[in-house]
Design an enzyme around this catalytic site. Structure first.
Site, PDB file in Angstrom:
ATOM      1  N   GLU A 259       2.380  11.240  -3.074  1.00 57.26           N
ATOM      2  CA  GLU A 259       1.246  12.084  -3.484  1.00 57.26           C
ATOM      3  C   GLU A 259       0.007  11.366  -2.982  1.00 57.26           C
ATOM      4  O   GLU A 259      -0.426  10.377  -3.581  1.00 57.26           O
ATOM      5  CB  GLU A 259       1.208  12.229  -5.015  1.00 57.26           C
ATOM      6  CG  GLU A 259       2.410  12.929  -5.620  1.00 57.26           C
ATOM      7  CD  GLU A 259       2.416  14.429  -5.365  1.00 57.26           C
ATOM      8  OE1 GLU A 259       1.436  14.944  -4.816  1.00 57.26           O
ATOM      9  OE2 GLU A 259       3.422  15.075  -5.700  1.00 57.26           O
ATOM     10  N   CYS A 293      -7.542  13.607  -6.628  1.00 55.24           N
ATOM     11  CA  CYS A 293      -7.038  13.952  -5.292  1.00 55.24           C
ATOM     12  C   CYS A 293      -7.205  15.437  -4.999  1.00 55.24           C
ATOM     13  O   CYS A 293      -7.258  15.834  -3.843  1.00 55.24           O
ATOM     14  CB  CYS A 293      -5.586  13.561  -5.180  1.00 55.24           C
ATOM     15  SG  CYS A 293      -4.633  14.218  -6.542  1.00 55.24           S
TER      16      CYS A 293
HETATM   17  P1  NAP Z   1      -4.854   3.036  -3.171  1.00 51.94           P
HETATM   18  O1  NAP Z   1      -5.808   2.028  -2.721  1.00 51.94           O
HETATM   19  O2  NAP Z   1      -3.869   3.570  -2.216  1.00 51.94           O
HETATM   20  O3  NAP Z   1      -4.112   2.378  -4.435  1.00 51.94           O
HETATM   21  C1  NAP Z   1      -3.115   3.073  -5.155  1.00 51.94           C
HETATM   22  C2  NAP Z   1      -2.104   2.073  -5.691  1.00 51.94           C
HETATM   23  O4  NAP Z   1      -1.498   1.376  -4.609  1.00 51.94           O
HETATM   24  C3  NAP Z   1      -2.705   0.998  -6.590  1.00 51.94           C
HETATM   25  O5  NAP Z   1      -1.781   0.682  -7.590  1.00 51.94           O
HETATM   26  C4  NAP Z   1      -2.879  -0.174  -5.639  1.00 51.94           C
HETATM   27  O6  NAP Z   1      -2.882  -1.431  -6.276  1.00 51.94           O
HETATM   28  C5  NAP Z   1      -1.642  -0.026  -4.796  1.00 51.94           C
HETATM   29  N1  NAP Z   1      -1.732  -0.653  -3.478  1.00 51.94           N
HETATM   30  C6  NAP Z   1      -2.814  -0.803  -2.687  1.00 51.94           C
HETATM   31  N2  NAP Z   1      -2.477  -1.422  -1.528  1.00 51.94           N
HETATM   32  C7  NAP Z   1      -1.142  -1.668  -1.595  1.00 51.94           C
HETATM   33  C8  NAP Z   1      -0.199  -2.284  -0.720  1.00 51.94           C
HETATM   34  N3  NAP Z   1      -0.548  -2.756   0.473  1.00 51.94           N
HETATM   35  N4  NAP Z   1       1.085  -2.373  -1.108  1.00 51.94           N
HETATM   36  C9  NAP Z   1       1.470  -1.875  -2.310  1.00 51.94           C
HETATM   37  N5  NAP Z   1       0.628  -1.291  -3.188  1.00 51.94           N
HETATM   38  C10 NAP Z   1      -0.664  -1.183  -2.830  1.00 51.94           C
HETATM   39  O7  NAP Z   1      -5.560   4.311  -3.776  1.00 51.94           O
HETATM   40  P2  NAP Z   1      -6.731   4.375  -4.846  1.00 51.94           P
HETATM   41  O8  NAP Z   1      -8.025   4.170  -4.174  1.00 51.94           O
HETATM   42  O9  NAP Z   1      -6.412   3.517  -6.007  1.00 51.94           O
HETATM   43  O10 NAP Z   1      -6.565   5.889  -5.342  1.00 51.94           O
HETATM   44  C11 NAP Z   1      -7.245   6.909  -4.759  1.00 51.94           C
HETATM   45  C12 NAP Z   1      -6.377   7.660  -3.765  1.00 51.94           C
HETATM   46  O11 NAP Z   1      -5.233   8.191  -4.407  1.00 51.94           O
HETATM   47  C13 NAP Z   1      -7.105   8.848  -3.172  1.00 51.94           C
HETATM   48  O12 NAP Z   1      -6.852   8.955  -1.795  1.00 51.94           O
HETATM   49  C14 NAP Z   1      -6.496  10.027  -3.924  1.00 51.94           C
HETATM   50  O13 NAP Z   1      -6.600  11.244  -3.265  1.00 51.94           O
HETATM   51  C15 NAP Z   1      -5.090   9.568  -4.105  1.00 51.94           C
HETATM   52  N6  NAP Z   1      -4.451  10.296  -5.213  1.00 51.94           N
HETATM   53  C16 NAP Z   1      -3.524  11.241  -4.913  1.00 51.94           C
HETATM   54  C17 NAP Z   1      -2.929  11.970  -5.924  1.00 51.94           C
HETATM   55  C18 NAP Z   1      -1.910  13.033  -5.604  1.00 51.94           C
HETATM   56  O14 NAP Z   1      -1.199  13.449  -6.528  1.00 51.94           O
HETATM   57  N7  NAP Z   1      -1.779  13.493  -4.370  1.00 51.94           N
HETATM   58  C19 NAP Z   1      -3.276  11.743  -7.255  1.00 51.94           C
HETATM   59  C20 NAP Z   1      -4.230  10.763  -7.529  1.00 51.94           C
HETATM   60  C21 NAP Z   1      -4.802  10.040  -6.489  1.00 51.94           C
HETATM   61  P3  NAP Z   1      -4.254  -2.150  -6.751  1.00 51.94           P
HETATM   62  O15 NAP Z   1      -4.708  -1.384  -7.922  1.00 51.94           O
HETATM   63  O16 NAP Z   1      -3.870  -3.524  -7.085  1.00 51.94           O
HETATM   64  O17 NAP Z   1      -5.198  -2.049  -5.593  1.00 51.94           O
END
Ligand code: NAP
Length: 488
Positions: A259, A293
């Site tokens: 997602e 999102c």
């Molecule tokens: P993100 O940077 O991708 O982080 C999401 C999760 O991934 C966090 O738990 C983060 O940990 C972890 N993470 C980051 N880098 C990683 C790596 N290299 N290896 C493993 N895990 C890693 O996203 P965000 O900024 O928190 O969230 C916003 C994004 O999520 C937006 O693009 C939004 O559209 C999307 N989103 C999508 C949905 C959907 O259902 N489609 C719903 C909600 C959000 P840390 O917290 O430690 O950084």
């Protein structure tokens, strides 16, 4: 913690195999959970790492046989207890969520009810995992299809919905008979740990639901994507991180669902009910300070209603009350951190440099974590605020002439999560709904997500669906049984 009635809901350790684990990682310092509205320390959480993640996977593996062997009814009873406890503690859970994430308390309590609804819904849906019988090509054979839980499920979730993004995944996994390990976002671990406390009180056995909290995203992520005992990996977060996690999962050929990010168009046609469109734009854009999102990212308004829409929209956005989400009457909170504010400010500034005009907001708020609700006009589809996922309280307004032009502009993005449009012409409604390359389309509606509906995207917004009868498929394997030698 301020105003929490049941202090046992605030936990400082990871939850592994039914017990609370201080970090065994040498030299690791605790994670500070801070309130984005004030910067104040909310709690310290022990910083787990690779060792604890491996322990959690082992626990989930060891409990899989026991959990998957339970009847769907037995699992449903325990999940129903979990749902009831979440709703009983909705106030506390909402407060914990606001303290760590920032959204207004009413919205946070709404998220608790939304997350709990998935647990309630899937508890029942687990009873309807039906198989199939298929007419065989010869009389001595019978073809039967059964569905079985896939195994251990690992999840990584973001900070914007610290409860619901976990509930949506765990509910489907547990009801299918899978066991579960989640690593929540570092900034918002408390909601996840409170869910674990309530899972334990609900009677969900040790090892079935595990939460590992730690700031080593890469290291822990590697375990959760590459461990051979994990059968399925599910991620909610940004598209770039999702892509790298998909490739990590390839080494053990895991089933994967994603997602990811979005860039939702919100289209207002000349024949729309403008007041309804304003209400839809408000809820789809400014909820969670624009950090969802499915948030509206680009507002396309047809020429004939541009003046009316813009005037009414400015008036509605001016009514928002920005501030600390725990204060009564606040309708929009801070962003998650100062970096998020910087990113949004840059998109606005760069769009203004490209010719957009700020008609409301356009600057930081009371401290470094706030950005004022903003409206930009004169935007084109190639400006930074339109071509990127904004993830903040900014509405770029783009004008269009006709239906085919706006469908082409709306689809001109690598994303395909949610789209919205407002029209009262039934022919147009079908044409546009079918023409939009998105997984979800709100038609005269700005709030589309619920447990009964399939949530998910196409293109680079991800794959798989969460919620609804389709949401179980990701956690089940199809097994084909061929019975032969049946003729006398
Ligand atoms: P993100 O940077 O991708 O982080 C999401 C999760 O991934 C966090 O738990 C983060 O940990 C972890 N993470 C980051 N880098 C990683 C790596 N290299 N290896 C493993 N895990 C890693 O996203 P965000 O900024 O928190 O969230 C916003 C994004 O999520 C937006 O693009 C939004 O559209 C999307 N989103 C999508 C949905 C959907 O259902 N489609 C719903 C909600 C959000 P840390 O917290 O430690 O950084």
């Amino acid at each position: 913690m301020i105003g929490i009635k049941d202090s046992q809901l605030v936990k400082n350790f990871s939850y592994i195999n039914g017990s609370w684990h201080p970090s065994a990682t040498e030299g690791s310092s605790d994670i500070d959970v801070t309130n984005p509205a004030t910067g104040e320390l909310v709690a310290k959480v022990s910083n787990a790492g690779i060792a604890e993640t491996e322990l959690a996977v082992r626990a989930a593996k060891n409990s899989f046989k026991m959990w998957s062997a339970k009847s769907a009814n037995e699992r449903a009873t325990l999940m129903r207890n979990w749902f009831n406890l979440m709703m009983e503690h909705q106030d506390d859970l909402g407060r914990i969520l606001t303290l760590e994430q920032g959204k207004p308390l009413a919205e946070a309590k709404g998220e608790i009810a939304y997350g709990a609804a998935f647990i309630e819904w899937f508890a029942e849906e687990g009873k309807r995992v039906y198989g199939d019988t298929i007419p065989a090509p010869s009389t001595d054979k019978r073809i039967i299809v059964i569905k079985q839980p896939i195994g251990v499920v690992a999840a990584i979730t973001p900070w914007n919905f610290p409860n619901a993004m976990i509930a949506r995944k765990a509910a489907a996994a547990l009801s299918a008979g899978c066991t579960f390990v989640v690593r929540p976002a570092t900034q918002t671990p408390l909601s996840a740990l409170a869910m674990a406390e309530l899972a334990e009180r609900a009677g969900i056995p040790a090892g079935v639901f595990n939460v590992v909290v730690g700031d080593d995203a890469r290291g822990m992520g590697k375990v959760l994507t590459e461990h051979p005992d994990i059968a399925k990996f599910t991620f909610t977060g940004s598209t770039p991180v999702g892509k790298s996690l998909i490739s990590q999962c390839a080494s053990t050929v895991k089933k994967v669902s994603m997602e990811l990010g979005g860039n939702a168009p919100f289209i207002v046609f000349d024949d729309a009910d403008i007041d309804a469109a304003i209400a839809g734009a408000m809820v789809s854009k400014y909820r969670n300070a624009g950090q969802t999102c499915v948030c509206t990212n680009r507002i396309f308004v047809q020429e004939g209603v541009l003046a009316e829409f813009t005037e009414k929209f400015i008036a509605a956005v001016e009514e928002l009350k920005i501030g600390n989400g725990l204060i009564d009457g606040v309708t929009i909170g801070p962003m998650i951190n100062a970096n998020a504010v910087k990113d949004v400010a840059k998109l606005v500034d760069d769009s203004v440099a490209a010719g957009a005009k700020i008609v409301l907001g356009g600057k930081k708020g009371e401290n470094e974590n706030f950005y004022l609700p903003t409206i930009l006009t004169g935007v084109t589809n190639d400006m930074p605020a339109a071509s990127n996922e904004i993830f903040g309280p900014v509405s770029p307004i783009i004008t269009f002439k006709d239906e085919s032009e706006v469908i082409a502009m709306a689809n001109d993005t690598e994303y395909g999560l949610a789209a919205y449009f407002y029209s009262r012409d039934i022919g147009r409604i079908w044409r546009v709904a079918e023409g939009l390359e998105y997984g979800m389309v709100g038609i005269n509606e700005g709030l589309i997500s619920n447990a009964a509906a399939p949530f998910g995207g196409v293109k680079q917004s991800g794959n798989g669906r969460e919620g609804s009868k389709y949401g179980l498929d990701d956690f089940l394997e199809i097994k084909y049984l061929c019975m032969g030698g049946l003729d006398k």
